[in-house]
Design an enzyme around this catalytic site. Structure first.
Site, PDB file in Angstrom:
ATOM      1  N   GLU A 161      12.840  17.845 -39.165  1.00 22.08           N
ATOM      2  CA  GLU A 161      13.087  16.829 -40.179  1.00 22.08           C
ATOM      3  C   GLU A 161      13.171  17.443 -41.571  1.00 22.08           C
ATOM      4  OE1 GLU A 161      10.175  14.940 -37.144  1.00 22.08           O
ATOM      5  OE2 GLU A 161      10.714  16.939 -37.884  1.00 22.08           O
ATOM      6  N   ASP A 212       7.719  44.828  -4.656  1.00 25.10           N
ATOM      7  CA  ASP A 212       8.913  44.977  -5.490  1.00 25.10           C
ATOM      8  C   ASP A 212       8.684  45.800  -6.754  1.00 25.10           C
ATOM      9  OD1 ASP A 212      10.273  43.409  -3.683  1.00 25.10           O
ATOM     10  OD2 ASP A 212      10.061  41.562  -4.845  1.00 25.10           O
ATOM     11  N   ARG A 241      16.394  40.415 -19.748  1.00 19.79           N
ATOM     12  CA  ARG A 241      17.335  41.460 -20.149  1.00 19.79           C
ATOM     13  C   ARG A 241      18.711  40.882 -20.480  1.00 19.79           C
ATOM     14  NH1 ARG A 241      14.287  43.191 -15.931  1.00 19.79           N
ATOM     15  NH2 ARG A 241      15.825  42.712 -14.325  1.00 19.79           N
TER      16      ARG A 241
END
Length: 362
Positions: free
Chosen positions: A54, A202, A209
């Site tokens: 605002e 993993d 990225r």
């Protein structure tokens, strides 16, 4: 009125520009329109501590704001936080009418802004673009109403419902186009969450990225047994954001040397008395995590579903089949994707992206 809806759509589009940057504040956009229907000012909240939407819009409008209409996607604040209350600026500018999409669930506001404006003689109309405004700020509403982050579960699955070729096997499923979409999703949230098994199998970086992000991206490892290796690649990316390891006091006490090694490597241990997600998620709010993207693995996904903590689902479905030796995702009776609401389906390269909400939007 059609004109009100159009101006509010513009304010909502402006608000979305702050995605990923405003936590713990909500996304807010504002547009000032002259009595003859000309947009004379607009703005959005870009990051916590900066002026609110605002204020930007009113500054752009200047003296022309007198007797104009202000469209804002969230109830203007009436309290003094990091910045002065917006209601005062609205009144000083001489705004005659405020059109507001949705009330602010923050107890410090919660109707106070509307009352202050009406008490001062400003006409206030509410509800224009309400659903879109709620969707835009689901994380903020979740924290204010339930005291926990908005939880998005992301799944990359084969055509036959598998997430990996075998137990302990790192398996790449999605196409480059879908991978790019995933980076955009990462850039829009406050943190990415994974279980310790995902880290062990993993060894991911979990960074955003090739996309712009103005705030650090937190990574959260849910690790009740404290198995995260101090040499995990994630801990080499602390410049991108903190790494929190959520575990139990009992595990820290039983593995004191390992805990010290993790802290020396840069991890921040978040120790709880109990290991459940119900206990962990409210703690994340204190770390300014309002939107959590849980990327894996299936055990963590299942725990979130069973605890009733999943709010939104994003499925990346690939045309590749992995066969019966593959690791299945969560059983359908636990995570019934067919019951998702407001489902959106679109192709992305050779893959298909399916998005939907677990609960009704209100």
């Amino acid at each position: 009125m059609l004109a009100d809806a159009a101006y509010m759509d513009r304010a909502l589009s402006l608000a979305a520009r702050g995605t990923g940057g405003t936590t713990p504040n909500p996304l807010v956009g504002a547009v000032v329109v002259s009595p003859d229907g000309v947009v004379i000012g607009q703005g959005y909240h870009a990051r916590a501590g900066d002026p609110h939407a605002e204020v930007h819009a009113l500054c752009a409008a200047g003296p022309a704001a007198r007797n104009a209409t202000l469209y804002c996607t969230l109830e203007p604040c009436a309290h003094h936080g990091r910045t002065p209350p917006c209601v005062g600026r609205i009144l000083d500018a001489g705004i005659a009418r405020v059109v507001m999409a949705v009330g602010d669930p923050n107890p410090r506001v919660a109707g106070a802004g509307v009352r202050a404006l009406r008490d001062a003689g400003v006409r206030v109309d509410t509800g224009v673009g309400r659903i879109d405004a709620v969707v835009l700020n689901q994380p903020f509403f979740s924290v204010m109403r339930r005291g926990r982050p908005w939880v998005v579960v992301k799944i990359a699955t084969s055509l036959d419902g598998r997430v990996a070729a075998g137990i302990g096997l790192r398996t790449r499923l999605t196409s480059p186009a879908t991978d790019r979409r995933n980076q955009v999703w990462r850039a829009s949230v406050d943190a990415i969450g994974v279980g310790s098994e995902t880290v062990l199998v993993d060894d991911p970086l979990l960074t955003a990225r090739d996309v712009y992000r103005c705030r650090p991206l937190a990574r959260v490892i849910f690790d009740r047994r404290l198995r995260t290796p101090p040499g995990a690649r994630m801990l080499s990316t602390l410049a991108d954001g903190p790494v929190y390891v959520v575990t139990t006091r009992a595990s820290v006490e039983a593995n004191a040397g390992h805990a010290r090694a993790l802290e020396s490597a840069g991890a921040t241990l978040v120790t709880l008395d109990r290991a459940g997600l119900q206990d962990a998620l409210p703690v994340l709010v204190g770390l300014q995590i309002h939107a959590l993207l849980i990327e894996g693995g299936p055990a963590l996904h299942e725990a979130a579903w069973r605890a009733g903590l999943v709010d939104e689902v994003r499925v990346m479905l690939t045309p590749r089949a992995l066969g019966p030796a593959g690791v299945p995702w969560v059983p359908a009776h636990v995570a019934p994707l067919t019951a998702l609401r407001h489902v959106r389906i679109e192709p992305c390269g050779p893959d298909v992206i399916i998005e939907g909400y677990v609960h009704r939007i209100d």
